[in-house]
Design an enzyme around this catalytic site. Structure first.
Site, PDB file in Angstrom:
ATOM      1  CB  CYS A   2      -0.795   0.075   1.247  1.00  0.00           C
ATOM      2  SG  CYS A   2      -2.199  -1.182   1.499  1.00  0.00           S
ATOM      3  NE  ARG A  27       4.643   1.790   0.100  1.00  0.00           N
ATOM      4  CZ  ARG A  27       5.658   1.425   0.663  1.00  0.00           C
ATOM      5  NH1 ARG A  27       6.750   1.842   0.280  1.00  0.00           N
ATOM      6  NH2 ARG A  27       5.195   1.057   1.816  1.00  0.00           N
ATOM      7  CD1 TRP A  75       0.160  -6.185  -3.152  1.00  0.00           C
ATOM      8  CD2 TRP A  75      -0.025  -6.645  -0.802  1.00  0.00           C
ATOM      9  NE1 TRP A  75       0.522  -7.438  -3.048  1.00  0.00           N
ATOM     10  CE2 TRP A  75       0.544  -7.956  -1.587  1.00  0.00           C
ATOM     11  CE3 TRP A  75      -0.017  -6.817   0.420  1.00  0.00           C
ATOM     12  CZ2 TRP A  75       0.716  -9.002  -1.032  1.00  0.00           C
ATOM     13  CZ3 TRP A  75       0.082  -8.075   0.982  1.00  0.00           C
ATOM     14  CH2 TRP A  75       0.749  -9.192   0.560  1.00  0.00           C
ATOM     15  CG  ASN A 101       1.554   0.569   4.096  1.00  0.00           C
ATOM     16  OD1 ASN A 101       1.222  -0.653   4.040  1.00  0.00           O
ATOM     17  ND2 ASN A 101       2.850   0.900   4.096  1.00  0.00           N
ATOM     18  N   GLY A 102      -0.783  -0.896   6.388  1.00  0.00           N
ATOM     19  CA  GLY A 102      -0.202  -1.975   7.585  1.00  0.00           C
ATOM     20  C   GLY A 102      -1.334  -2.955   8.052  1.00  0.00           C
ATOM     21  CD  GLU A 485      17.532 -12.496  -8.297  1.00  0.00           C
ATOM     22  OE1 GLU A 485      17.279 -12.917  -7.125  1.00  0.00           O
ATOM     23  OE2 GLU A 485      17.379 -11.078  -8.646  1.00  0.00           O
ATOM     24  CE  LYS A 489      14.087 -10.665 -10.004  1.00  0.00           C
ATOM     25  NZ  LYS A 489      14.885 -10.307  -8.944  1.00  0.00           N
ATOM     26  CD  GLU A 492      10.283 -11.123  -8.775  1.00  0.00           C
ATOM     27  OE1 GLU A 492       9.690 -10.500  -7.740  1.00  0.00           O
ATOM     28  OE2 GLU A 492      11.630 -10.914  -8.774  1.00  0.00           O
ATOM     29  CG  HIS A 508      21.274 -35.858  -4.248  1.00  0.00           C
ATOM     30  ND1 HIS A 508      21.658 -37.039  -3.586  1.00  0.00           N
ATOM     31  CD2 HIS A 508      22.283 -34.926  -4.631  1.00  0.00           C
ATOM     32  CE1 HIS A 508      23.079 -36.898  -3.762  1.00  0.00           C
ATOM     33  NE2 HIS A 508      23.474 -35.489  -4.364  1.00  0.00           N
ATOM     34  CE  LYS A 607      11.678  -2.287  -5.871  1.00  0.00           C
ATOM     35  NZ  LYS A 607      12.209  -3.334  -6.666  1.00  0.00           N
TER      36      LYS A 607
HETATM   37  O1  M6R Z   1      13.346  -4.374  -0.041  1.00  0.00           O
HETATM   38  P1  M6R Z   1      14.025  -5.648   0.238  1.00  0.00           P
HETATM   39  O2  M6R Z   1      15.382  -5.897  -0.406  1.00  0.00           O
HETATM   40  O3  M6R Z   1      14.158  -6.063   1.675  1.00  0.00           O
HETATM   41  O4  M6R Z   1      13.285  -6.763  -0.407  1.00  0.00           O
HETATM   42  C1  M6R Z   1      13.188  -8.108  -0.429  1.00  0.00           C
HETATM   43  C2  M6R Z   1      12.424  -8.794  -1.443  1.00  0.00           C
HETATM   44  O5  M6R Z   1      11.055  -8.432  -0.917  1.00  0.00           O
HETATM   45  C3  M6R Z   1      12.562  -8.445  -2.617  1.00  0.00           C
HETATM   46  O6  M6R Z   1      13.791  -8.635  -3.067  1.00  0.00           O
HETATM   47  C4  M6R Z   1      11.755  -9.277  -3.601  1.00  0.00           C
HETATM   48  O7  M6R Z   1      12.328 -10.768  -3.648  1.00  0.00           O
HETATM   49  C5  M6R Z   1      11.911  -8.729  -5.178  1.00  0.00           C
HETATM   50  N1  M6R Z   1      10.658  -8.866  -5.756  1.00  0.00           N
HETATM   51  C6  M6R Z   1      12.677  -9.633  -5.932  1.00  0.00           C
HETATM   52  O8  M6R Z   1      12.711  -9.327  -7.310  1.00  0.00           O
END
Ligand code: M6R
Length: 612
Positions: A2, A27, A75, A101-102, A485, A489, A492, A508, A607
């Site tokens: 949010c 957000r 969100w 937000n929260g 990673e 990527k 997501e 394994h 984000k």
């Molecule tokens: O702001 P932060 O680095 O603490 O965020 C951590 C994760 O939420 C963030 O890296 C998330 O996994 C991204 N969407 C990855 O692309």
């Protein structure tokens, strides 16, 4: 999660709110809404879905005479993403509104209590409780009523409140959710994050937990929520500008941020390493040298992509600084039995500096006596204020939900930290330090030179893969976290199921997944584990896996294994993670774009994850 934005000043408020929401939409984008004062009334607009839906009903003439208002982009946590659940929420009369937000954890009990008193609720959200609580406490003092209501709620909040009875005031407060104020001579702003303020001001004040601010035109008062005591807080000047948070001609923020990496890495290195000697200086780190020398163990704590940076750092720090390193996902760290004490250095890695689990992790480490260092991108964020020391990455604002430049800058900062610790503890000799430092300085240029070619080759390559249902990514050693990673990527932003594995681990279990429909991206540079990785690739090929190999230029053996090879120049083995991340990012980006996905705002994500 949010975004909230608010303004009190002399300008037309609606365009300011819409611009702020556009800059905070990363957000959350389940719904958007805004409210403004006009002729002693509050006028509210809300729409389900993205901000564009709100913009479709709020044209440029709306609220032209108003200069005080609040906006929200959601969100969803409590209640489906519907218009009824969209913020702002009102009390029974509609004369008082709240954006939030929260999560208000005790909202059910409060709602039952308020309903018993006759309050009528129109949404399923936790937030609406706050509007009714304030209504219940309100006579003619809005600030007192907000304080009274906040004393009843448990959980996290960044809130903005407007009341028709006081068109000159905006009240905001925070507890465990980010909130920053912007100030100019004749106006005040609030926002969940700095980019919303950048078109108007770079002078900001970061609010801390249980602080409340009363905003007027160019004047403000900050109070403690609990006892109403007045506070004086420093104004910080932010060195980002509005253009840094724009797409600058790129199709998506993610693509822009991928291409910004060479400069961002240079910014992170700048002034911290001497080219001729590799000597690293981190004066701002804020931790005592003797204490750093005496550290017996390091606990690295992070989430998501930042956790992958921590996994890479474990290899570096153990090898070059000789300190044992544990790596934890923050949501596990915060609840497990921790053997952390004053001899352990806890390092939290976070782009935003607001991630709820990581923040809770550093609070636990602090309670146990550990010093905390935060590696963070956002100046003044909560983690940077709570840690004992800070090492900033200088990636600039990252808007795309998928983290790209923040990650490579985290790696850069962690490599600098490794050299620094090795230097302090005498575990790296000067020649090695010069060699490693030189490699780090050169890496930005290498990435810069490779980016355009890689993007072109990957665009062609993905025509054969973009409709796959699953993907595997494999790598060994330093490239294992990059395989994780790459998989993160891809899943997501393209919604393709993808997993990352240590190449040696395939046999394994996961090798059972390999068949002619399974693309496997293998990161196979000519490094110390090369021959082992090639054996693993042979095992995949023997089971008809569809191989995409990423390896070292000139390694012709790779083309005998598959026609889909992406070559990268040879760099220092330790720095391969920085380089091999680039094709992984571009592969995910191009596939997601080819599939028509919303690259910058993937479904269900936000984000900055400020809830547990
Ligand atoms: O702001 P932060 O680095 O603490 O965020 C951590 C994760 O939420 C963030 O890296 C998330 O996994 C991204 N969407 C990855 O692309």
């Amino acid at each position: 999660m949010c975004g909230i934005v608010g303004y009190v000043g002399n300008r037309r408020v609606v365009p300011i709110l819409l611009e702020g929401l556009r800059r905070l939409e990363y957000r959350g984008y389940d719904s958007a809404g805004l409210v403004y004062h006009l002729n002693n009334r509050l006028v509210r607009y809300r729409a389900k879905g993205k901000l564009a839906n709100l913009e479709a009903v709020v044209d440029e003439h709306v609220g032209a005479a108003s200069s005080t208002g609040l906006g929200h982009t959601r969100w969803a946590t409590h209640g489906a993403p519907t218009e009824d659940n969209a913020h702002p929420h009102t009390d029974c009369s509609g004369d008082l509104v709240v954006v939030h937000n929260g999560i208000l954890e005790n909202y059910s009990a409060l709602k039952a209590e308020l309903q018993a008193k006759g309050h009528l609720f129109t949404s399923e959200t936790d937030t609406e409780v706050l509007a009714h609580l304030i209504e219940d406490a309100l006579t003619d003092d809005l600030v007192a009523a907000v304080r009274e209501a906040l004393s009843r709620v448990e959980g996290s909040y960044a809130v903005g409140v407007l009341w028709a009875g006081r068109p000159d005031l905006l009240v905001a407060a925070r507890n465990q959710s980010p909130l920053v104020m912007g100030v100019t001579e004749d106006a005040c702003f609030i926002a969940s994050d700095i980019p919303a303020l950048l078109p108007y001001t770079r002078e900001v004040i970061f609010l801390d937990d249980r602080e409340l601010v009363v905003l007027g035109k160019g004047e403000y008062t900050i109070l403690q929520v609990d006892d109403g005591a007045k506070l004086v807080k420093p104004v910080t000047t932010i060195d980002w500008n509005a253009a840094m948070a724009e797409k600058a001609g790129y199709r998506h923020f993610m693509l822009k941020e991928i291409f910004e990496q060479p400069q961002a890495i240079l910014n992170t290195i700048s002034g911290r390493i001497i080219a001729d000697t590799g000597v690293v200086d981190l004066p701002e780190i804020g931790l005592d040298h003797q204490a750093l020398k005496a550290v017996e163990r390091i606990a690295l704590v992070a989430c998501g992509t930042s956790w992958h940076a921590a996994l890479v750092a474990k290899y570096w720090i153990e090898k070059w600084a000789g300190i044992p390193v544990e790596v934890d996902i923050a949501s596990e760290f915060r609840y497990r039995h921790l053997l952390v004490n004053e001899r352990v250095l806890t390092i939290a890695i976070s782009q935003s500096g607001e991630t709820a689990d990581t923040l809770a992790g550093i609070r636990r480490a602090t309670q146990l006596g550990s010093k905390v260092l935060t590696i963070c991108n956002v100046v003044g964020s909560t983690m940077t204020r709570e840690a004992d020391g800070v090492l900033y990455t200088h990636a600039g604002p990252e808007i795309g939900v998928a983290s790209t430049k923040a990650f490579t800058c985290q790696l850069t900062a962690l490599f600098l930290l490794t050299l620094y610790l090795g230097q302090l503890r005498g575990t790296i000799d000067p020649a090695t330090r010069r060699y490693l430092g030189g490699g780090l300085i050169d890496i930005a240029g290498v990435i810069n030179a490779e980016l355009p070619r890689l993007q072109e080759e990957i665009r062609d390559l993905i025509e054969r893969y973009y409709d796959a249902r699953d993907f595997l990514f494999v790598g060994r050693g330093l490239n294992f976290p990059i395989a994780l990673e790459g998989a993160l990527k891809l899943k997501e932003i393209s919604y393709i199921h993808a997993e990352g594995y240590a190449a040696g681990e395939l046999k394994h279990g996961p090798i059972a997944l390999i068949d002619r429909d399974m693309p496997v991206v293998a990161l196979v540079p000519k490094d110390s584990t090369y021959l082992k990785s090639v054996s693993n690739i042979e095992e995949i090929k023997a089971r008809q896996g569809r191989l995409v190999l990423v390896g070292t230029a000139g390694d012709t053996h790779l083309t005998s294994l598959t026609e889909d090879v992406l070559y990268l120049p040879e760099v220092l083995e330790d720095l391969n993670p920085l380089l091999y991340t680039i094709p992984a990012q571009l592969l995910a980006y191009e596939i997601a774009h080819r599939r028509g996905c919303d690259v910058d705002q993937p479904r269900n994500l936000a984000k900055s994850v400020t809830v547990e």
